[in-house]
Design a protein around this motif. Structure first.
Motif, PDB file in Angstrom:
ATOM      1  N   GLY A 375       0.812  -1.218   0.024  1.00  0.00           N
ATOM      2  CA  GLY A 375      -0.041   0.024  -0.059  1.00  0.00           C
ATOM      3  C   GLY A 375       0.891   1.213  -0.029  1.00  0.00           C
ATOM      4  N   TYR A 376       2.256   1.152   0.680  1.00  0.00           N
ATOM      5  CA  TYR A 376       2.778   2.389   0.630  1.00  0.00           C
ATOM      6  C   TYR A 376       3.577   2.582  -0.521  1.00  0.00           C
ATOM      7  CZ  TYR A 376       6.414   5.632   2.556  1.00  0.00           C
ATOM      8  OH  TYR A 376       7.335   6.506   2.744  1.00  0.00           O
ATOM      9  N   ALA A 377       3.945   1.442  -1.237  1.00  0.00           N
ATOM     10  CA  ALA A 377       4.718   1.649  -2.119  1.00  0.00           C
ATOM     11  C   ALA A 377       3.938   2.062  -3.432  1.00  0.00           C
ATOM     12  CB  ALA A 377       5.303   0.229  -2.637  1.00  0.00           C
ATOM     13  N   VAL A 378       2.622   1.645  -3.339  1.00  0.00           N
ATOM     14  CA  VAL A 378       1.841   2.135  -4.570  1.00  0.00           C
ATOM     15  C   VAL A 378       1.034   3.608  -4.346  1.00  0.00           C
ATOM     16  CG1 VAL A 378      -0.645   1.712  -5.871  1.00  0.00           C
ATOM     17  CG2 VAL A 378       1.104  -0.197  -5.328  1.00  0.00           C
ATOM     18  N   GLY A 379       0.745   3.468  -3.196  1.00  0.00           N
ATOM     19  CA  GLY A 379       0.034   5.005  -2.944  1.00  0.00           C
ATOM     20  C   GLY A 379       1.036   5.855  -2.622  1.00  0.00           C
ATOM     21  N   GLY A 380       2.318   5.544  -2.069  1.00  0.00           N
ATOM     22  CA  GLY A 380       3.286   6.695  -2.060  1.00  0.00           C
ATOM     23  C   GLY A 380       3.740   7.033  -3.357  1.00  0.00           C
ATOM     24  N   ALA A 381       3.569   6.432  -4.246  1.00  0.00           N
ATOM     25  CA  ALA A 381       3.999   6.963  -5.493  1.00  0.00           C
ATOM     26  C   ALA A 381       3.345   8.435  -6.006  1.00  0.00           C
ATOM     27  CB  ALA A 381       3.737   6.032  -6.815  1.00  0.00           C
ATOM     28  N   PHE A 382       2.145   8.602  -5.400  1.00  0.00           N
ATOM     29  CA  PHE A 382       1.226   9.830  -5.562  1.00  0.00           C
ATOM     30  C   PHE A 382       1.381  10.756  -4.378  1.00  0.00           C
ATOM     31  CE2 PHE A 382      -0.342   6.058  -7.646  1.00  0.00           C
ATOM     32  CZ  PHE A 382       0.076   6.416  -9.415  1.00  0.00           C
ATOM     33  N   LEU A 383       1.923  10.434  -3.388  1.00  0.00           N
ATOM     34  CA  LEU A 383       2.031  11.352  -2.080  1.00  0.00           C
ATOM     35  C   LEU A 383       3.245  11.502  -1.534  1.00  0.00           C
ATOM     36  CD1 LEU A 383      -0.990   9.507  -0.321  1.00  0.00           C
ATOM     37  CD2 LEU A 383      -0.913  11.997  -1.570  1.00  0.00           C
ATOM     38  N   SER A 384       3.473  12.747  -0.999  1.00  0.00           N
ATOM     39  CA  SER A 384       4.867  13.393  -0.401  1.00  0.00           C
ATOM     40  C   SER A 384       4.909  12.845   1.241  1.00  0.00           C
ATOM     41  CB  SER A 384       4.823  14.742  -0.375  1.00  0.00           C
ATOM     42  OG  SER A 384       4.640  15.243  -2.043  1.00  0.00           O
ATOM     43  N   LEU A 385       4.968  11.631   1.278  1.00  0.00           N
ATOM     44  CA  LEU A 385       5.249  11.037   2.723  1.00  0.00           C
ATOM     45  C   LEU A 385       6.389  10.205   2.997  1.00  0.00           C
ATOM     46  CD1 LEU A 385       1.724  10.295   3.714  1.00  0.00           C
ATOM     47  CD2 LEU A 385       2.769  11.975   4.559  1.00  0.00           C
ATOM     48  N   ALA A 386       7.512  10.732   2.240  1.00  0.00           N
ATOM     49  CA  ALA A 386       8.745   9.942   2.268  1.00  0.00           C
ATOM     50  C   ALA A 386       9.458   9.795   3.817  1.00  0.00           C
ATOM     51  CB  ALA A 386       9.830  10.479   1.475  1.00  0.00           C
ATOM     52  N   TYR A 387       9.062  10.889   4.605  1.00  0.00           N
ATOM     53  CA  TYR A 387       9.780  10.805   5.806  1.00  0.00           C
ATOM     54  C   TYR A 387       8.846  10.865   7.027  1.00  0.00           C
ATOM     55  CZ  TYR A 387      12.877  13.438   2.709  1.00  0.00           C
ATOM     56  OH  TYR A 387      13.378  13.736   1.751  1.00  0.00           O
ATOM     57  N   TRP A 388       7.509  10.465   7.036  1.00  0.00           N
ATOM     58  CA  TRP A 388       6.494  10.296   7.891  1.00  0.00           C
ATOM     59  C   TRP A 388       6.789   8.941   8.730  1.00  0.00           C
ATOM     60  CZ3 TRP A 388       1.388   7.460   7.253  1.00  0.00           C
ATOM     61  CH2 TRP A 388       0.588   7.582   8.510  1.00  0.00           C
ATOM     62  N   ASP A 389       6.578   8.995  10.065  1.00  0.00           N
ATOM     63  CA  ASP A 389       6.885   7.981  10.952  1.00  0.00           C
ATOM     64  C   ASP A 389       6.421   6.654  10.696  1.00  0.00           C
ATOM     65  OD1 ASP A 389       6.584  10.680  12.181  1.00  0.00           O
ATOM     66  OD2 ASP A 389       7.038   9.820  14.054  1.00  0.00           O
ATOM     67  N   LEU A 390       4.985   6.449  10.002  1.00  0.00           N
ATOM     68  CA  LEU A 390       4.401   5.146   9.921  1.00  0.00           C
ATOM     69  C   LEU A 390       5.264   4.209   9.268  1.00  0.00           C
ATOM     70  CD1 LEU A 390       2.122   3.307  10.607  1.00  0.00           C
ATOM     71  CD2 LEU A 390       0.774   4.340   8.722  1.00  0.00           C
ATOM     72  N   PRO A 391       5.768   4.491   8.154  1.00  0.00           N
ATOM     73  CA  PRO A 391       6.482   3.355   7.248  1.00  0.00           C
ATOM     74  C   PRO A 391       7.690   3.056   8.058  1.00  0.00           C
ATOM     75  CG  PRO A 391       5.917   5.177   5.683  1.00  0.00           C
ATOM     76  CD  PRO A 391       5.750   5.691   7.295  1.00  0.00           C
ATOM     77  N   TYR A 392       8.229   3.810   8.936  1.00  0.00           N
ATOM     78  CA  TYR A 392       9.529   3.562   9.816  1.00  0.00           C
ATOM     79  C   TYR A 392       9.296   2.562  10.951  1.00  0.00           C
ATOM     80  CZ  TYR A 392      11.684   6.692   6.493  1.00  0.00           C
ATOM     81  OH  TYR A 392      12.050   7.495   5.279  1.00  0.00           O
ATOM     82  N   ASN A 393       7.789   2.855  11.375  1.00  0.00           N
ATOM     83  CA  ASN A 393       7.573   2.004  12.561  1.00  0.00           C
ATOM     84  C   ASN A 393       7.062   0.364  11.974  1.00  0.00           C
ATOM     85  OD1 ASN A 393       7.072   3.588  15.060  1.00  0.00           O
ATOM     86  ND2 ASN A 393       6.003   4.933  13.707  1.00  0.00           N
ATOM     87  N   LEU A 394       6.957   0.582  10.500  1.00  0.00           N
ATOM     88  CA  LEU A 394       6.810  -0.969   9.953  1.00  0.00           C
ATOM     89  C   LEU A 394       8.114  -1.635  10.052  1.00  0.00           C
ATOM     90  CD1 LEU A 394       4.329  -0.321   7.145  1.00  0.00           C
ATOM     91  CD2 LEU A 394       3.801  -0.887   9.502  1.00  0.00           C
ATOM     92  N   MET A 395       9.061  -0.977   9.872  1.00  0.00           N
ATOM     93  CA  MET A 395      10.556  -1.246   9.998  1.00  0.00           C
ATOM     94  C   MET A 395      10.776  -1.959  11.307  1.00  0.00           C
ATOM     95  SD  MET A 395      14.201   0.573   9.692  1.00  0.00           S
ATOM     96  CE  MET A 395      14.301   1.149  11.375  1.00  0.00           C
ATOM     97  N   VAL A 396      10.318  -0.915  12.326  1.00  0.00           N
ATOM     98  CA  VAL A 396      10.655  -1.597  13.667  1.00  0.00           C
ATOM     99  C   VAL A 396      10.188  -2.810  14.106  1.00  0.00           C
ATOM    100  CG1 VAL A 396      10.378  -0.880  16.089  1.00  0.00           C
ATOM    101  CG2 VAL A 396      11.216   1.107  14.524  1.00  0.00           C
ATOM    102  N   LEU A 397       8.910  -2.952  13.611  1.00  0.00           N
ATOM    103  CA  LEU A 397       8.153  -4.168  13.802  1.00  0.00           C
ATOM    104  C   LEU A 397       8.818  -5.505  12.924  1.00  0.00           C
ATOM    105  CD1 LEU A 397       4.584  -3.218  13.541  1.00  0.00           C
ATOM    106  CD2 LEU A 397       5.666  -3.911  15.601  1.00  0.00           C
ATOM    107  N   ALA A 398       9.416  -5.226  11.727  1.00  0.00           N
ATOM    108  CA  ALA A 398      10.016  -6.033  11.321  1.00  0.00           C
ATOM    109  C   ALA A 398      11.462  -6.601  11.888  1.00  0.00           C
ATOM    110  CB  ALA A 398      10.173  -5.862   9.528  1.00  0.00           C
TER     111      ALA A 398
END
Length: 437
Positions: A375-398
C-alpha cells in the motif's frame, strides 16, 4: 475535561519514560502518529513529543531495561540515510527552510532507532501495533461513518498541522493500517471482537474512498490483489472482495466517479499534469546536482530553473521523486534499499514462522507488514510522505520480529548438551551398576 485527561495521560507517560523507556517509545509513537493534542482546545502548541522523547533518551541510559544495540541491515541503512541527509544539508538550495525540516526528520529517525534498541518482546510488538491501529483508526473509523452518513459527498480530511492533514495523506495512512487491523483480528479469540474489527476495517475502507484520493484507490486495489493471491480460498475471497467493494462503491456520488476516471485520462487533468511536471523537475534537478536540492525545494524559483513548465510549481506528490529531488540519486538508492530490506525481513517472518503454533502470530504479522508496504509503495507513488513515521514503524516491527524469531529458534532448536565424564568416573559408575545387579 478533554485537555485535562490528555495532560494526565501524557504526564504519566513522561514519568514512566524515565523508569521504563519502552513506555516512552509507545507514547512518542502515539503523539507522532495520532497527534491527539491537535484535538484539544489549548494544548496544540505544547512540545509534548519533545518532552517524551527527552525522557525516553534519559531512561535509555539510566535504567537497566533490556537493550539491543546490534546492527542489522535495516538500522544500518537508516543510519547511512541519516548521514547522507546531514551531508546534503549544507548544499541545500533553500537552507533556512531545509534546516527546519531536517531537524524534524532527524528527530523522527533517531526515535525509530531508539525503538529498535528498546523493543524486544511479543508484548512490545503487539502494543506498538495496537497504538498504530488506534492512532489512525480513530480518524479512519470516524471518517468512514462520516462517508456513509453523507453518501460520500464530502471529503475526509486528516488532523490539522500534521503530516496527514490532507485528504490524500490521511487516505494513505488509513490504507496502510488496514492490514495491521487484519493482523490484530487474526489474534483475537472472542467472536464479538473479530466482528467489531471487521466493521472497523470496512469503515476504514469507506473513509479511504471518501477521501476522494485516486492514489488510495490504487493502493487498496494493489493490497487486495496481494491478499487474494496469497489466500487459500481464492474463489471465496474474490467473491467477498467483490461484494464489499461493490457495496462501498455504490455509495460514492457522481463527483467521486468523475475524479477516479481521470486516472485513465490523466493527460486532461491539471492536477496529474502538475505532478508529472514536479517529477520531471526532480529528475532534472538530481541530474544537475549530485547532492540534490535539499528539503523544501518545491517552490517557484526552483521550478523556474529545472521544470518543463516553470509556471506550474507543484508539490512532489511522490515519495520516490520527493527523495530524488531533495537527496539526489544516492538518497533515493538508500531509501529504496531500506524498504527493500524491510520487505525481505517481513517475508522471512511470514515464511519461517508459518505453521508453528508458537510462532504463527509472527508469521501473520510478517504477511500483513508486506501488504501494508505494498500500500505504501503504490499509494506513496502519488503522495509526499517519504519521511513520515508510520513506514519506519513498520521497519521497527520487522526488525524486532526477526530478532524475536531468531531467539525463539535458538531456544527451541539447539541440541541437548552432551556431558562427557572422565574415564575413572565412567568405570566407577559401571562397577556400581554391576554390584547393584
Amino acid at each position: 475535561m478533554r485537555d485535562l485527561t490528555l495532560l494526565v495521560i501524557i504526564g504519566w507517560c513522561f514519568l514512566q519514560a524515565f523508569r521504563r523507556p519502552w513506555v516512552g517509545i509507545m507514547c512518542w509513537t502515539w503523539l507522532s502518529i495520532m497527534n491527539p493534542h491537535q484535538l484539544s482546545w489549548s494544548l496544540r502548541t505544547m512540545p509534548f513529543a519533545a518532552a517524551i522523547g527527552g525522557a525516553t533518551l534519559i531512561g535509555l541510559f539510566i535504567t537497566q531495561d533490556k537493550r539491543d544495540y546490534s546492527l542489522n541491515r535495516e538500522n544500518t541503512t537508516l543510519i547511512l540515510f541519516m548521514v547522507w541527509m546531514c551531508i546534503t544539508l549544507p548544499f541545500s538550495m533553500l537552507f533556512a527552510e531545509s534546516f527546519e525540516l531536517w531537524k524534524r526528520v532527524m528527530k523522527i529517525d533517531l526515535m525509530i532507532l531508539v525503538a529498535a534498541v528498546l523493543l524486544h518482546s511479543k508484548r512490545h510488538m503487539m502494543l506498538l501495533t495496537w497504538i498504530l491501529v488506534i492512532s489512525i483508526g480513530f480518524y479512519g473509523v470516524k471518517g468512514g461513518a462520516f462517508t456513509l452518513a453523507t453518501g460520500g459527498n464530502y471529503r475526509v480530511w486528516g488532523p490539522d498541522d500534521t503530516y496527514v492533514n490532507g485528504n490524500n495523506e490521511i487516505a494513505l495512512a488509513i490504507v496502510m493500517v488496514i492490514p495491521l487491523m487484519r493482523f490484530l483480528q487474526m489474534q483475537l479469540q472472542a467472536r464479538w471482537a473479530k466482528t467489531a474489527m471487521t466493521v472497523c476495517m470496512m469503515l476504514m475502507a469507506a473513509a479511504a474512498l471518501g477521501s476522494h484520493s485516486r492514489g488510495a484507490l490504487l493502493a487498496i486495489g494493489a493490497m487486495a490483489l496481494v491478499l487474494w493471491w496469497r489466500g487459500k480460498n481464492k474463489f471465496g475471497m474474490a467473491i467477498g472482495m467483490l461484494v464489499v467493494g461493490a457495496a462501498l462503491l455504490s455509495l460514492m456520488p457522481a463527483e467521486w466517479w468523475e475524479r477516479m476516471n481521470t486516472i485513465k485520462t490523466y493527460q486532461e487533468d491539471a492536477s496529474a499534469l502538475g505532478r508529472i511536471n514536479a517529477w520531471w523537475m526532480a529528475w532534472n534537478l538530481a541530474k544537475a546536482n549530485f547532492f540534490g536540492g535539499g528539503f523544501m525545494i518545491w517552490t517557484g524559483s526552483i521550478f523556474a530553473i529545472y521544470a518543463p513548465d516553470p509556471l506550474d510549481p507543484h508539490a512532489s506528490h511522490s515519495i520516490y521523486f520527493m527523495v530524488l529531488g531533495e537527496q539526489g540519486f544516492i538518497g533515493l538508492f538508500l531509501f529504496l534499499t531500506l524498504f527493500g530490506f524491510v520487505w525481505g525481513s517481513a517475508g522471512q517472518l511470514r515464511t519461517r514462522a508459518a505453521n508453528k503454533p508458537e510462532t504463527q502470530w509472527i508469521s501473520d504479522l510478517g504477511g500483513m507488514l508486506q501488504v501494508s508496504l505494498v500500500g505504501y509503495a503504490v499509494g506513496g507513488a502519488f503522495l509526499s510522505l517519504a519521511y513520515w513515521d508510520l513506514p519506519y514503524n513498520l521497519m521497527v516491527l520487522a526488525v524486532v520480529g526477526r530478532r524475536w524469531l531468531s531467539r525463539k529458534a535458538w531456544l527451541t532448536e539447539r541440541p541437548e548438551p552432551v556431558i562427557v565424564l572422565p574415564n575413572f568416573l565412567q568405570h566407577w559408575l559401571k562397577s556400581m551398576k554391576r554390584r547393584a545387579s
